[in-house]
Motif scaffolding. Structure first.
Motif, PDB file in Angstrom:
ATOM      1  N   VAL A  24     -66.110  21.736  84.001  1.00 32.26           N
ATOM      2  CA  VAL A  24     -65.823  21.224  82.658  1.00 32.26           C
ATOM      3  C   VAL A  24     -67.036  21.477  81.760  1.00 32.26           C
ATOM      4  O   VAL A  24     -66.919  21.973  80.646  1.00 32.26           O
ATOM      5  CB  VAL A  24     -65.487  19.716  82.713  1.00 32.26           C
ATOM      6  N   PRO A  43     -64.409  16.540  70.341  1.00 32.18           N
ATOM      7  CA  PRO A  43     -62.957  16.364  70.365  1.00 32.18           C
ATOM      8  C   PRO A  43     -62.445  15.924  71.736  1.00 32.18           C
ATOM      9  O   PRO A  43     -63.180  16.023  72.733  1.00 32.18           O
ATOM     10  CB  PRO A  43     -62.417  17.767  70.035  1.00 32.18           C
ATOM     11  N   GLY A  45     -61.088  15.984  75.270  1.00 31.73           N
ATOM     12  CA  GLY A  45     -61.166  17.016  76.308  1.00 31.73           C
ATOM     13  C   GLY A  45     -62.426  17.867  76.258  1.00 31.73           C
ATOM     14  O   GLY A  45     -62.559  18.821  77.031  1.00 31.73           O
ATOM     15  N   THR A  50     -66.857  13.230  81.184  1.00 28.18           N
ATOM     16  CA  THR A  50     -67.386  13.967  82.347  1.00 28.18           C
ATOM     17  C   THR A  50     -68.912  13.922  82.333  1.00 28.18           C
ATOM     18  O   THR A  50     -69.548  13.695  83.379  1.00 28.18           O
ATOM     19  CB  THR A  50     -66.880  15.422  82.306  1.00 28.18           C
ATOM     20  N   GLU A 162     -66.568   4.905  74.995  1.00 29.87           N
ATOM     21  CA  GLU A 162     -65.753   4.402  73.882  1.00 29.87           C
ATOM     22  C   GLU A 162     -65.644   2.871  73.878  1.00 29.87           C
ATOM     23  O   GLU A 162     -64.535   2.326  73.939  1.00 29.87           O
ATOM     24  CB  GLU A 162     -64.358   5.035  73.918  1.00 29.87           C
TER      25      GLU A 162
END
Ligand SMILES: Nc1ncnc2c1ncn2[C@@H]1O[C@H](COP(=O)(O)OP(=O)(O)OP(=O)(O)O)[C@@H](O)[C@H]1O
Length: 238
Positions: A24, A43, A45, A50, A162
């Motif tokens: 990733v 954004p 994804g 990760t 978040e």
């Protein structure tokens, strides 16, 4: 002490990490100023969660490393907690689990541990909910309980995925104040956010785009109209 002269930063060096053989994040290098707040934006994804998991040590890098994480295990407040809703565990128990980093699981907590737990409950205005089952809370109340658990760990590195999403203005303000408080104790905070106002409040900012670091530095220097246009395709009012 300015960030530039801070020699004791956490360094992410050439980090390649993912869940399958297809990484990733690829060769990502960045710094996290110690004792400061770093916002990670990008954004959906782009690899923010990760990156947080790799810093937390939950995901093993395929290459590269996160250097300079010393002392107690990082406190990681993930988007979804590992605590199942069906467990008959109270809010106070949930926050007490944050002290296991000090005592080990299921060990008796000391008077100091209990005082820390009560302080963290109070800081996030959770005392009226302390005996409620975690699974019976609203989404926002549950999020506050998990943040209180993270604070109770008293780690030098607090990782938040978040933390403000879905919270009302009052709860967001409690989080802002809680983070200001941990900063006064020298805690390094890394916070993933989609909220540019929250990101601008940080000392340092990483902008991720499709698994790469697009920009790094003070938020006002990196969250420029050009970056917002390039990464998100938007022209927001600044
Ligand atoms: N457990 C997993 N197993 C396999 N792939 C995953 C897993 N978690 C995330 N991914 C993939 O890794 C990529 C990056 O996901 P990540 O959650 O890090 O992004 P993000 O920037 O935090 O996104 P968001 O803003 O939507 O939370 C995505 O393509 C996602 O599908």
């Amino acid at each position: 002490m300015t960030i530039a002269s801070d020699r004791t930063e956490i360094t992410i060096r050439d980090l390649t990490v993912g869940y399958t053989r297809e990484p990733v994040l690829r060769g990502l290098s960045a710094v996290l100023p110690r004792g400061r707040t770093t916002a990670v934006v990008g954004p959906n994804g782009s690899g923010k969660s990760t990156l947080l998991s790799a810093i937390a040590g939950v995901l093993r890098p395929a290459a590269g490393a996160v250097e300079g994480v010393t002392g107690r295990r990082p406190a990681f407040v993930a988007q979804r907690s590992a605590v199942s809703d069906s467990l008959p565990i109270s809010v106070r128990d949930t926050v007490s689990m944050g002290r296991w980093a000090h005592r080990g699981p299921w060990r008796r907590l000391t008077a100091h541990d209990r005082a820390v737990v009560e302080e963290c409950l109070a800081r996030l205005e959770l005392r009226p909910l302390a005996t409620r089952r975690l699974g019976s809370l609203s989404g926002g109340q549950r999020q506050r309980a998990l943040l209180a658990q993270g604070l109770a760990q008293e780690s030098g590195l607090l990782l938040l995925d978040e933390p403000g999403t879905g919270l009302d203005a009052e709860a967001r303000q409690l989080i802002i104040e809680a983070l200001e408080h941990v900063k006064t104790r020298g805690t390094t905070v890394v916070q993933v956010t989609h909220d540019f106002t929250e990101a601008r409040r940080a000392d340092h900012c990483l902008v991720l785009s499709t698994g790469r670091l697009l920009a790094e530095g003070p938020p006002d220097d990196v969250l420029t109209p050009q970056v917002l246009q390039e990464v998100w395709g938007i022209r927001p009012p600044l």
